[in-house]
Design a protein around this motif. Structure first.
Motif, PDB file in Angstrom:
ATOM      1  N   GLY A 111      -3.383   0.696  -8.871  1.00 13.53           N
ATOM      2  CA  GLY A 111      -3.470   1.916  -8.072  1.00 13.53           C
ATOM      3  C   GLY A 111      -4.598   2.848  -8.463  1.00 13.53           C
ATOM      4  O   GLY A 111      -4.808   3.860  -7.824  1.00 13.53           O
ATOM      5  N   GLN A 112      -5.335   2.523  -9.517  1.00 16.32           N
ATOM      6  CA  GLN A 112      -6.481   3.360  -9.884  1.00 16.32           C
ATOM      7  C   GLN A 112      -7.655   2.999  -8.991  1.00 16.32           C
ATOM      8  O   GLN A 112      -7.720   1.907  -8.442  1.00 16.32           O
ATOM      9  CB  GLN A 112      -6.867   3.140 -11.337  1.00 16.32           C
TER      10      GLN A 112
ATOM     11  N   HIS B  37       0.839  -1.192   0.000  1.00 13.11           N
ATOM     12  CA  HIS B  37       0.000   0.000   0.000  1.00 13.11           C
ATOM     13  C   HIS B  37       0.877   1.246   0.000  1.00 13.11           C
ATOM     14  O   HIS B  37       1.850   1.327   0.754  1.00 13.11           O
ATOM     15  CB  HIS B  37      -0.921   0.005   1.224  1.00 13.11           C
ATOM     16  N   MET B  38       0.556   2.190  -0.867  1.00 12.78           N
ATOM     17  CA  MET B  38       1.336   3.423  -0.942  1.00 12.78           C
ATOM     18  C   MET B  38       0.471   4.602  -0.527  1.00 12.78           C
ATOM     19  O   MET B  38      -0.694   4.697  -0.917  1.00 12.78           O
ATOM     20  CB  MET B  38       1.834   3.653  -2.372  1.00 12.78           C
ATOM     21  N   ASP B  39       1.072   5.480   0.243  1.00 13.17           N
ATOM     22  CA  ASP B  39       0.387   6.695   0.704  1.00 13.17           C
ATOM     23  C   ASP B  39       1.250   7.876   0.327  1.00 13.17           C
ATOM     24  O   ASP B  39       2.390   7.983   0.810  1.00 13.17           O
ATOM     25  CB  ASP B  39       0.237   6.655   2.237  1.00 13.17           C
ATOM     26  N   PHE B  40       0.754   8.733  -0.499  1.00 17.09           N
ATOM     27  CA  PHE B  40       1.519   9.949  -0.787  1.00 17.09           C
ATOM     28  C   PHE B  40       0.596  11.027  -1.317  1.00 17.09           C
ATOM     29  O   PHE B  40      -0.592  10.783  -1.548  1.00 17.09           O
ATOM     30  CB  PHE B  40       2.686   9.678  -1.749  1.00 17.09           C
TER      31      PHE B  40
ATOM     32  N   THR C  53      -2.369  -1.130  -3.657  1.00 16.55           N
ATOM     33  CA  THR C  53      -3.274   0.010  -3.620  1.00 16.55           C
ATOM     34  C   THR C  53      -2.483   1.303  -3.472  1.00 16.55           C
ATOM     35  O   THR C  53      -1.381   1.320  -2.916  1.00 16.55           O
ATOM     36  CB  THR C  53      -4.254  -0.112  -2.446  1.00 16.55           C
ATOM     37  N   VAL C  54      -3.065   2.349  -3.981  1.00 19.26           N
ATOM     38  CA  VAL C  54      -2.440   3.667  -3.927  1.00 19.26           C
ATOM     39  C   VAL C  54      -3.456   4.627  -3.352  1.00 19.26           C
ATOM     40  O   VAL C  54      -4.609   4.647  -3.775  1.00 19.26           O
ATOM     41  CB  VAL C  54      -2.016   4.122  -5.338  1.00 19.26           C
ATOM     42  N   ASN C  55      -3.020   5.375  -2.366  1.00 17.52           N
ATOM     43  CA  ASN C  55      -3.900   6.384  -1.775  1.00 17.52           C
ATOM     44  C   ASN C  55      -3.218   7.726  -1.863  1.00 17.52           C
ATOM     45  O   ASN C  55      -2.181   7.936  -1.237  1.00 17.52           O
ATOM     46  CB  ASN C  55      -4.219   6.014  -0.323  1.00 17.52           C
ATOM     47  N   ARG C  56      -3.779   8.611  -2.647  1.00 18.14           N
ATOM     48  CA  ARG C  56      -3.144   9.917  -2.806  1.00 18.14           C
ATOM     49  C   ARG C  56      -3.925  10.946  -2.006  1.00 18.14           C
ATOM     50  O   ARG C  56      -5.142  11.093  -2.183  1.00 18.14           O
ATOM     51  CB  ARG C  56      -3.107  10.297  -4.274  1.00 18.14           C
TER      52      ARG C  56
END
Lengths: 201, 320
Positions: free
Chosen positions: B109-110, A34-37, A69-72
């Motif tokens: 990531g979408q 999981h990425m948070d940026f 997952t990516v959370n921007r």
């Protein structure tokens, strides 16, 4: 539809998804990344975004079952952290990945609730991504997970070389055509001006 | 003709002589069309046909026939009547699992709700003639968050049914008020037949008309029983052929390969049935099936679910 040849040329981007920085097979203990940026690049959020755009698709291709997952966030001054979820070896062998279903789909890309996370997470490791470039982040991740980097087969190296040759050729042709078009346009412009001055007289 | 002329001239001379001796015989001129030429003698200038005479006349006035002359010099390009078909041998095809694996990598990531699987079906078809258009309900609906407004008396039976069927807004006057204030909190609007007059009087057309939300009998949005139509509207999807291709969203990114398979099958079968239902003279065939998504290139599908030697299982592609 666009011609098949042109579409197939576009599809050679697939090769770039299979090989390159980020093409690595993660061990079965890794269950989730999981990425948070932040959304914008200021204050050290450039690297994480590049990692997401360049490396994460390759990781996902080689590890389709690992949830990524990516959370921007909008918080530009906030942290940029990557969280890697591990499970223990026994659980990794026995538990199957959780199935996404249409009835209980996950709406956001944010952290998932514990009950939905598939195999139980034994430990989580974090990587600080702030003010790091994408290659540094990748190195840290590979070191942390002890992932196996995918090397291109001889056939694939040949294909890559072919593509490079073609790119060089097309760049040359493009430069040639650009010069030609510029010349043509200049001549047209001169003609147009000459005609214009005649009309006014 | 030029070689035949002297011969005929001779023949006519013979005939002329013969007429002298036998004046009662039939004239040979009436037997042959070229006899007239022959009668003028061998050295006479060749006779011009009507067409060539016209041409000569025309060529003396170039201004008048400029366009015609240009057409003759530049060969007219034949216009294509059917959509171009490319050589299918150049086509690289993918199984469903392969394509999904690539697409999921491209979409990493979408947001799972914003990224969608799309399908394009290319036909072998003429450019003119009827187009394929229809609507269907996929086994697994893609867009489920459609907000539908039903205009009917709030305490009627229809209102209860509509709410049960999944309408987000039901009512009459309060909806009119909200719409006039600019609060349009729905994507589709239905109207019960009995409420039509009331709605028309309320002057909603000025607000809803430009947004294409205004219910009308012509569009089939003024109905007797809103609940029945609601069921079709929710989860229903429309498709329409444009330039020989039908495109439609067939899945959310979170769908499992099995769900996608069912959706794609339903969609293609539906379109094929439409193709068969067209009139006999029109022949359309399915030429290509391409799966793509919001952020990925298109993957031509081979029609298989998976390859025998594939290392990837449907289970791998089922994670959220």
């Amino acid at each position: 539809m666009v011609s098949i040849v042109r579409r197939m040329r576009k599809l050679r981007a697939l090769l770039a998804v299979r090989l390159g920085p980020g093409a690595a097979i993660l061990p079965p203990e890794v269950t989730r990344i999981h990425m948070d940026f932040a959304r914008a690049v200021e204050d050290g959020h450039w690297g994480p975004r590049k990692f997401w755009r360049n490396c994460l698709p390759r990781l996902k291709y080689h590890n389709p079952a690992v949830v990524m997952t990516v959370n921007r966030t909008e918080d530009q001054l906030g942290p940029a952290v990557m969280t890697v979820h591990f499970t223990n070896t026994a659980a990794a062998k026995s538990t199957e990945p959780e199935i996404s279903s249409t009835t209980t789909k996950q709406i956001s890309t944010g952290p998932v609730p514990e009950s939905k996370a598939g195999p139980i997470t034994v430990k989580t490791e974090t990587i600080n991504m702030k003010h790091r470039v994408d290659s540094e982040i990748l190195d840290q991740l590979l070191k942390l997970t002890k992932a196996k980097v995918v090397q291109p087969t001889p056939e694939e190296t040949r294909e890559i070389r072919d593509i490079e040759e073609q790119n060089v050729k097309s760049a040359r042709d493009a430069a040639l055509m650009q010069a030609e078009n510029k010349k043509r346009r200049r001549e047209e412009e001169i003609l147009r001006q000459a005609r214009g001055s005649m009309d006014t007289n | 003709m030029s070689t035949a002329r002297p011969c005929l001239a001779q023949l006519s001379r013979i005939c002329l002589y013969s007429t002298r001796s036998t004046p009662a015989s039939i004239s040979t001129r009436s037997l042959s069309t070229t006899a007239a030429v022959a009668a003028r003698g061998a050295n006479a200038p060749p006779m011009e046909s009507k067409a060539s005479k016209l041409l000569k006349k025309a060529s003396t006035n170039p201004q008048k026939n400029k366009k015609k002359g240009a057409e003759v010099s530049k060969k007219k390009k034949k216009t294509r009547t059917a959509y171009i078909q490319y050589d299918q041998r150049d086509l690289e095809q993918f199984t469903l699992l392969e394509a999904m694996r690539y697409i999921r990598a491209f979409e990493v990531g979408q947001k799972p709700t914003s990224a969608k699987y799309e399908m394009a079906l290319k036909f072998k078809s003429q450019k003119n003639g009827p187009v394929v258009r229809n609507r269907l309900r996929l086994p697994h609906p893609v867009k489920t968050d459609l907000r539908i407004c039903v205009i009917c008396p709030p305490d009627s039976k229809y209102a209860k049914d509509a709410i049960a069927a999944g309408a987000s807004l039901v009512g009459e006057d309060d909806i009119f008020e909200a719409v006039k204030d600019g609060r349009i909190e729905f994507d589709r609007c239905l109207c019960q037949t009995d409420s039509l007059d009331k709605m028309n009087k309320a002057g909603m057309g000025r607000v809803l008309g430009p947004r294409q939300l205004m219910p009308s009998t012509k569009l089939g949005t003024v109905v007797k029983d809103p609940a029945a139509v609601l069921k079709d509207l929710i989860g229903g999807a429309e498709y329409r052929e444009k330039l020989g291709v039908v495109r439609m969203a067939v899945g959310q990114l979170g769908f499992t390969p099995e769900e996608m398979q069912r959706n794609i099958k339903a969609f293609i079968e539906h379109v094929k049935r439409d193709l068969n239902h067209l009139s006999d003279r029109i022949n359309k065939e399915l030429a290509e099936v391409v799966l793509s998504s919001t952020n990925s290139p298109g993957f031509p599908l081979s029609g298989q679910f998976t390859k025998v030697d594939s290392t990837i299982t449907p289970r791998d592609l089922s994670t959220s």
